[in-house]
Design an enzyme around this catalytic site. Structure first.
Site, PDB file in Angstrom:
ATOM      1  N   ASP A 200     -16.994 -13.853  -8.975  1.00 55.06           N
ATOM      2  CA  ASP A 200     -18.236 -13.788  -9.760  1.00 55.06           C
ATOM      3  C   ASP A 200     -19.172 -12.696  -9.247  1.00 55.06           C
ATOM      4  OD1 ASP A 200     -18.526 -15.560 -11.972  1.00 55.06           O
ATOM      5  OD2 ASP A 200     -18.490 -17.261 -10.577  1.00 55.06           O
TER       6      ASP A 200
ATOM      7  N   GLN B 271     -18.420 -23.049 -11.048  1.00 52.63           N
ATOM      8  CA  GLN B 271     -19.142 -22.952 -12.325  1.00 52.63           C
ATOM      9  C   GLN B 271     -20.610 -23.343 -12.141  1.00 52.63           C
ATOM     10  OE1 GLN B 271     -17.870 -21.652 -15.089  1.00 52.63           O
ATOM     11  NE2 GLN B 271     -19.677 -22.004 -16.351  1.00 52.63           N
TER      12      GLN B 271
ATOM     13  N   LYS C 136     -11.565 -20.574 -19.322  1.00 54.32           N
ATOM     14  CA  LYS C 136     -11.173 -19.648 -18.241  1.00 54.32           C
ATOM     15  C   LYS C 136      -9.772 -19.987 -17.743  1.00 54.32           C
ATOM     16  CE  LYS C 136     -15.978 -18.811 -16.925  1.00 54.32           C
ATOM     17  NZ  LYS C 136     -17.112 -19.078 -16.025  1.00 54.32           N
TER      18      LYS C 136
END
Ligand code: GUN
Length: 288
Positions: free
Chosen positions: A120, A97, A53
């Site tokens: 997210d 994460q 990422k």
């Protein structure tokens, strides 16, 4: 019949080109888009995902701030970090994460993220907006799947779409995005009865189980010409695989996405898109 292989690397490339143009444009207004990544512990798969990422951010001109923390981190330390990133005007997106070590509560952590920095799409605010067709920041993997379907002109209106996953990151947000497109959506999970029978009725099967010792989507479970999107990342004989044996499923499907090279690159591309969107949101809400 052999179906068409869905090329996630190609489609992600087109998204990244558009994101790069948006980054160049927003920079002209004095805003440098920036994503903060938070990685707790030393799970090698999570470390690889975060590194990928960060690299993708660099490719399109998005800065990253890297927060690597030991797996002894406490909930209150995590809360302090999230609060500080929420306040940091140089940070536009926050990616924690998942999964997190067991002493850190995923809900408490992700719901603490400012909805404006929630790249997210996991905060209760953004989840609620998604269910009302009003979300701006949407979960990355589900929106990447919609982008793939659009790229290949796969129309799902009125179609039976089966999703084998009910997680907050995949199955639940995807349900809303598919419903927005007027699909008839069935969400399946570990307690679903006659999964094979349900899949055989589907025009599109989207599968995200990720454990080949428990589940494989085999050709006898799909109808001729079905579209198969494989979202899983599993290990089989040391190799990265999805829920399907791609070479077998493509013989019967009209379209199928491989693992690797299918949905994975799309998740990252949509994260970049969300980060630049969050940067422009912060500008319109008076920050930088
Ligand atoms: N772990 C696996 N997929 C994801 C994702 O899309 N976002 C976050 N934050 N963690 C993940």
């Amino acid at each position: 019949m052999t179906g068409i292989r869905i090329d996630g690397i190609l489609v992600a490339g087109t998204v990244k080109e558009r994101v790069k143009m948006a980054v160049d444009e927003i920079k002209k207004h004095g805003i440098q888009p920036c994503l903060a990544t938070v990685l707790v512990g030393d799970n090698p798969a999570s470390a690889t995902y975060v590194r990928n990422k960060q690299k993708a951010c660099a490719d399109v001109g998005i800065l990253t701030k890297d927060h690597k923390l030991p797996d002894t981190l406490t909930q209150s330390e995590m809360n302090v970090l999230v609060d500080s990133l929420n306040k940091d005007h140089e940070v536009h997106g926050i990616l924690v994460q998942l999964p997190l070590p067991k002493q850190i509560d995923e809900f408490e952590t992700t719901s603490r993220i400012s909805p404006l920095k929630d790249v997210d799409g996991l905060t209760p605010h953004n989840v609620g907006l998604l269910s009302m067709k009003k979300a701006v920041l949407k979960a990355c993997t589900p929106s990447g799947i919609i982008e793939l379907l659009d790229h290949y002109n796969i129309d799902i209106e009125g179609k039976n779409v089966v999703v084998i996953n009910r997680s907050n990151l995949l199955g639940k947000p995807l349900y809303h995005l598919l419903l927005e497109r007027n699909a008839t959506v069935t969400t399946c999970h570990s307690k679903t009865k006659d999964l094979a029978g349900i899949c055989r009725q589907a025009d599109v099967v989207i599968t995200g189980v990720g454990d080949r010792t428990r589940f494989t989507l085999t050709p006898d479970m799909i109808k001729d010409g079905a579209v198969v999107i494989d979202v899983a990342t599993a290990r089989l004989d040391g190799k990265l695989v999805g829920d399907c044996d791609f070479e077998k499923i493509i013989q019967k499907a009209s379209f199928a996405s491989p693992v690797p090279g299918g949905v994975g690159p799309m998740t990252i591309a949509m994260l970049l898109k969300n980060t630049v969107t969050a940067a422009s949101l912060s500008a319109s809400f008076g920050g930088k």
